[in-house]
Design a protein around this motif. Structure first.
Motif, PDB file in Angstrom:
ATOM      1  N   LYS A  34     -43.239  -8.493  10.672  1.00 11.19           N
ATOM      2  CA  LYS A  34     -44.550  -8.501  10.024  1.00 11.19           C
ATOM      3  C   LYS A  34     -44.908  -7.115   9.485  1.00 11.19           C
ATOM      4  O   LYS A  34     -45.482  -6.988   8.396  1.00 11.19           O
ATOM      5  N   THR A  35     -44.553  -6.081  10.241  1.00 16.33           N
ATOM      6  CA  THR A  35     -44.823  -4.712   9.800  1.00 16.33           C
ATOM      7  C   THR A  35     -44.017  -4.376   8.544  1.00 16.33           C
ATOM      8  O   THR A  35     -44.539  -3.802   7.582  1.00 16.33           O
ATOM      9  N   ASP A  36     -42.731  -4.741   8.544  1.00 14.78           N
ATOM     10  CA  ASP A  36     -41.882  -4.481   7.373  1.00 14.78           C
ATOM     11  C   ASP A  36     -42.373  -5.245   6.151  1.00 14.78           C
ATOM     12  O   ASP A  36     -42.318  -4.723   5.023  1.00 14.78           O
ATOM     13  N   ASN A  37     -42.845  -6.470   6.359  1.00 13.52           N
ATOM     14  CA  ASN A  37     -43.292  -7.295   5.238  1.00 13.52           C
ATOM     15  C   ASN A  37     -44.463  -6.680   4.481  1.00 13.52           C
ATOM     16  O   ASN A  37     -44.649  -6.934   3.289  1.00 13.52           O
ATOM     17  N   ARG A  38     -45.246  -5.869   5.180  1.00 11.10           N
ATOM     18  CA  ARG A  38     -46.405  -5.248   4.526  1.00 11.10           C
ATOM     19  C   ARG A  38     -45.993  -4.350   3.367  1.00 11.10           C
ATOM     20  O   ARG A  38     -46.770  -4.142   2.433  1.00 11.10           O
ATOM     21  N   ASN A  39     -44.785  -3.795   3.419  1.00 12.96           N
ATOM     22  CA  ASN A  39     -44.321  -2.852   2.406  1.00 12.96           C
ATOM     23  C   ASN A  39     -43.373  -3.490   1.392  1.00 12.96           C
ATOM     24  O   ASN A  39     -42.736  -2.783   0.613  1.00 12.96           O
ATOM     25  N   PRO A  42     -43.826 -10.010  -2.234  1.00 10.06           N
ATOM     26  CA  PRO A  42     -43.750 -11.346  -1.624  1.00 10.06           C
ATOM     27  C   PRO A  42     -42.355 -11.970  -1.662  1.00 10.06           C
ATOM     28  O   PRO A  42     -41.929 -12.605  -0.687  1.00 10.06           O
ATOM     29  N   GLN A  45     -40.152 -10.642   1.232  1.00 11.53           N
ATOM     30  CA  GLN A  45     -40.620 -10.727   2.606  1.00 11.53           C
ATOM     31  C   GLN A  45     -39.831 -11.771   3.398  1.00 11.53           C
ATOM     32  O   GLN A  45     -39.426 -12.800   2.856  1.00 11.53           O
ATOM     33  N   THR A  48     -41.332 -15.158   9.527  1.00 13.99           N
ATOM     34  CA  THR A  48     -41.379 -14.773  10.935  1.00 13.99           C
ATOM     35  C   THR A  48     -40.967 -15.964  11.798  1.00 13.99           C
ATOM     36  O   THR A  48     -41.348 -17.107  11.527  1.00 13.99           O
ATOM     37  N   ASP A 110     -45.957 -16.740  15.806  1.00 15.04           N
ATOM     38  CA  ASP A 110     -46.746 -16.016  14.818  1.00 15.04           C
ATOM     39  C   ASP A 110     -47.829 -16.981  14.344  1.00 15.04           C
ATOM     40  O   ASP A 110     -47.548 -17.923  13.587  1.00 15.04           O
ATOM     41  N   ASP A 112     -49.977 -16.697  12.226  1.00 15.21           N
ATOM     42  CA  ASP A 112     -50.106 -16.759  10.774  1.00 15.21           C
ATOM     43  C   ASP A 112     -49.334 -17.947  10.201  1.00 15.21           C
ATOM     44  O   ASP A 112     -49.601 -18.382   9.072  1.00 15.21           O
ATOM     45  N   ARG A 171     -51.598  -8.781  16.455  1.00 12.22           N
ATOM     46  CA  ARG A 171     -51.251  -9.071  15.059  1.00 12.22           C
ATOM     47  C   ARG A 171     -50.940 -10.553  14.872  1.00 12.22           C
ATOM     48  O   ARG A 171     -50.060 -10.938  14.119  1.00 12.22           O
TER      49      ARG A 171
END
Length: 243
Positions: A34-39, A42, A45, A48, A110, A112, A171
């Motif tokens: 999830k942290t890597d996906n922020r950067n 889409p 990504q 999860t 997750d 989300d 998160r």
């Protein structure tokens, strides 16, 4: 990207620390994705993963972040005499007991992928247990203000907890979970103030039905209701496949 696939991992009987370490590993891996996906854009990504662990533990007492150590009524010698371990852990809730004959479920989800509502998450876990117990002829429900699943939950003349719950969520990723007393040795609860509640008892499926219950039958039903309530599809990963 939404992923409602859940990897179901039956761990059998496993030391509490080993299961806790495994949860932490899966939890950290999901958080890292999830942290890597922020950067990432889409299209790059990663989805999860979601996991559901079922297991039993040797005798162990665990104390949540909001609990009081005084709710454990055994000293170190008493723990040794009862062949029990004691851990302070990072879930919510107070003190509880895990042991043989108890079905412990650890969802590492997750949220989300499902819904971002921790209260709904807890209520659905409770509902999966309530529906499972109903299939065995045990009428269970909730008591307002108290997490978990109870018998005699309406008039409360003799309220008895049959399933304890305590979770961690960061998160929107969950860990820890629930413990359903199936054929549990309830005398181990005599050495704690269960969940920090001194005026209510604990029970098990065996005690309520007057007979032992096949743990595999309970596992199958709980897994099925989990899938239905969460709209998930579970795929089994054997214990051996973890290594």
């Amino acid at each position: 990207m939404i992923n409602k696939e859940v990897t179901f991992i039956p761990l059998g009987t496993i030391d509490y620390q080993e299961a806790w370490n495994y949860q932490e590993q899966l939890f950290a891996q999901t958080i890292a994705i999830k942290t890597d996906n922020r950067n990432l854009p889409p299209q790059e990504q990663k989805i999860t993963p979601n996991y559901l662990l079922f297991c039993q533990h040797p005798h162990v007492y665990t104390l949540g972040k909001s609990g009081q150590e005084s709710h454990l009524l055994l000293n170190e010698q008493g723990l040794q005499e009862h062949q029990a371990q004691f851990y302070k852990i990072n879930r919510g809730g107070d003190i509880t007991y895990h042991g043989p004959g108890q079905l412990v479920a650890y969802p590492i989800l997750d949220l989300d992928n499902f819904f971002t509502d921790i209260h709904k998450y807890l209520r659905l876990l409770e509902e999966a247990v309530i529906l499972t117990l109903a299939d065995f002829g045990i009428r269970a429900g909730r008591i307002a203000g108290l997490t978990g699943v109870w018998l005699d939950f309406e008039e409360q003349k003799n309220p008895r907890k049959i399933c304890a719950m305590g979770v961690k969520c960061s998160r929107w990723v969950t860990m820890h979970g629930l413990a359903l007393n199936v054929n549990t040795d309830l005398t181990y609860f005599d050495h704690i103030i269960p969940c920090g509640i001194p005026d209510k008892a604990v029970t098990s499926m065996e005690q309520e039905l007057g007979r032992p219950v096949m743990l595999t039958e309970v596992e199958e039903k709980l897994l099925s209701y989990f899938e239905q309530l969460f709209g998930a599809t579970c795929h089994i990963l054997t214990n051996e496949a973890r290594y």
